[in-house]
Write an enzyme that holds these catalytic residues in place. Structure first.
Site, mmCIF file in Angstrom:
data_model
loop_
_atom_site.group_PDB
_atom_site.id
_atom_site.type_symbol
_atom_site.label_atom_id
_atom_site.label_comp_id
_atom_site.label_asym_id
_atom_site.label_seq_id
_atom_site.Cartn_x
_atom_site.Cartn_y
_atom_site.Cartn_z
ATOM 1 N N HIS A 40 0.837 -1.200 0.000
ATOM 2 C CA HIS A 40 0.000 0.000 0.000
ATOM 3 C C HIS A 40 0.874 1.253 0.000
ATOM 4 O O HIS A 40 0.600 2.223 -0.706
ATOM 5 C CB HIS A 40 -0.881 0.043 1.258
ATOM 6 N N ASP A 153 -4.055 -7.034 -7.301
ATOM 7 C CA ASP A 153 -5.463 -7.349 -7.564
ATOM 8 C C ASP A 153 -5.719 -7.023 -9.036
ATOM 9 O O ASP A 153 -6.346 -6.023 -9.371
ATOM 10 C CB ASP A 153 -6.353 -6.536 -6.624
HETATM 11 P P1 AMP Z 1 -6.699 -3.482 -0.196
HETATM 12 O O1 AMP Z 1 -6.547 -2.665 1.037
HETATM 13 O O2 AMP Z 1 -6.238 -4.884 -0.038
HETATM 14 O O3 AMP Z 1 -8.061 -3.343 -0.816
HETATM 15 O O4 AMP Z 1 -5.688 -2.867 -1.248
HETATM 16 C C1 AMP Z 1 -5.689 -1.502 -1.568
HETATM 17 C C2 AMP Z 1 -4.830 -1.280 -2.787
HETATM 18 O O5 AMP Z 1 -3.504 -1.707 -2.527
HETATM 19 C C3 AMP Z 1 -5.329 -2.079 -4.001
HETATM 20 O O6 AMP Z 1 -5.187 -1.282 -5.178
HETATM 21 C C4 AMP Z 1 -4.384 -3.239 -4.022
HETATM 22 O O7 AMP Z 1 -4.212 -3.812 -5.298
HETATM 23 C C5 AMP Z 1 -3.091 -2.606 -3.536
HETATM 24 N N1 AMP Z 1 -2.203 -3.626 -2.995
HETATM 25 C C6 AMP Z 1 -2.511 -4.584 -2.079
HETATM 26 N N2 AMP Z 1 -1.444 -5.389 -1.882
HETATM 27 C C7 AMP Z 1 -0.455 -4.939 -2.698
HETATM 28 C C8 AMP Z 1 0.901 -5.354 -2.955
HETATM 29 N N3 AMP Z 1 1.437 -6.407 -2.344
HETATM 30 N N4 AMP Z 1 1.622 -4.649 -3.854
HETATM 31 C C9 AMP Z 1 1.080 -3.572 -4.492
HETATM 32 N N5 AMP Z 1 -0.171 -3.136 -4.292
HETATM 33 C C10 AMP Z 1 -0.939 -3.802 -3.408
#
Ligand code: AMP
Length: 287
Positions: A40, A153
């Site tokens: 993030h 994602d």
């Molecule tokens: P989430 O809080 O899991 O909904 O993720 C929020 C954003 O962070 C989304 O755009 C995810 O794709 C991105 N994200 C989550 N994990 C990763 C990672 N390991 N590397 C890069 N971006 C990520």
């Protein structure tokens, strides 16, 4: 380290964004569900480098969870998230309650037909409509010039890109590379669900993707063969319960008859309580 201001009301969010724009500044948005990690933070840092004001939204969106999924137990730690946001260069955190995001039961939903039904959509039928709807709302609330999403994602990124294009939303959707642990496990808020013995087993997703890539690099152009190579790695891990192993066209998410051009390998598996996903890009023309 400076503290980052946090607001919970849409009116306060708009006021901050309008003030930045009135100064001639650009606004970037990083939508998240909190429990932040370095993945993030890489999105936040990218936005901070490219925009005058970076807003991180932290909202566990009930619309994108099905009955029996982990909405109630999804990990939450706002204080730690605020520190990580400040650290990465965020200018504002928007952390609304569910009643602020959904003051009434929404009768309107955004469905990116087709893209919402394959792969993750097969296992989680209402998931992407919930994601697209909340992201459309965040875009309407803030009016960001750019919004940052992780390739982690990948299908979500494809859904959001298509939604923004189809609905002529005045926002640039920026895809950012997946941040990984040293052993290849993609960082995820859900990794916290992994028990000590499950943590090494969780690398099976990354190992499976590499097996798929190796098959293509060694000359296979048959999607069934490449998927079988990935599936056999998943099946060999006793602590993993595989969901899918797929190879698709990177833009359409359709499975080609013969592998060519830009591909995406995608896998999903349950390891203990954690349902994990991962993916890898591959350009057959540049092997
Ligand atoms: P989430 O809080 O899991 O909904 O993720 C929020 C954003 O962070 C989304 O755009 C995810 O794709 C991105 N994200 C989550 N994990 C990763 C990672 N390991 N590397 C890069 N971006 C990520």
């Amino acid at each position: 380290m400076n503290a980052v201001p946090v607001v919970g009301r849409v009116a306060e969010l708009r006021e901050a964004a309008d003030a930045a724009r009135a100064r001639g500044g650009s606004v970037g948005l990083v939508p998240t569900m909190g429990y932040l990690h370095e993945g993030h933070q890489s999105l936040v840092a990218r936005s901070a480098a490219e925009n005058d004001l970076t807003v991180v939204s932290i909202f566990v969106n009930p619309l994108q969870f099905a009955e029996g999924e982990d909405y109630g137990t999804y990990p939450r730690d706002l204080d730690r998230d605020l520190e990580m946001c400040a650290d990465a260069g965020a200018g504002l955190v928007f952390a609304p309650g569910a009643e602020e995001m959904y003051p009434q039961v929404p009768l309107t939903s955004v469905a990116v037909e087709g893209l919402n039904a394959v792969l993750e959509g097969w296992s989680r039928p209402a998931h992407f409509d919930g994601v697209a709807t909340v992201v459309a709302k965040l875009f309407a609330m803030l009016g960001p010039g750019r919004a940052y999403f992780g390739e982690k994602d990948y299908q979500q990124l494809a859904v959001i890109r298509r939604m923004a294009a189809d609905l002529s939303m005045p926002v640039e959707v920026v895809g950012c590379p997946t941040f990984r642990e040293p052993d290849g496990l993609a960082m995820s808020s859900r990794n916290v669900y992994l028990a000590a013995d499950e943590r090494p087993a969780a690398t099976v997703l990354w190992r499976s993707l590499q097996a798929g890539r190796d098959a293509v690099v060694q000359g296979s152009r048959d999607p069934g063969e490449v998927e079988a190579a990935m599936a056999s790695v998943l099946a060999a891990e006793p602590l993993a319960c595989p969901d899918y192993a797929a190879v698709v066209n990177a833009a359409t998410l359709e499975r080609p008859d013969v592998l060519d051009g830009e591909l995406r390998l995608l896998v999903a598996a349950r390891v203990g309580r954690a349902r994990l996903i991962d993916n890898l890009g591959l350009d057959v023309g540049r092997l």
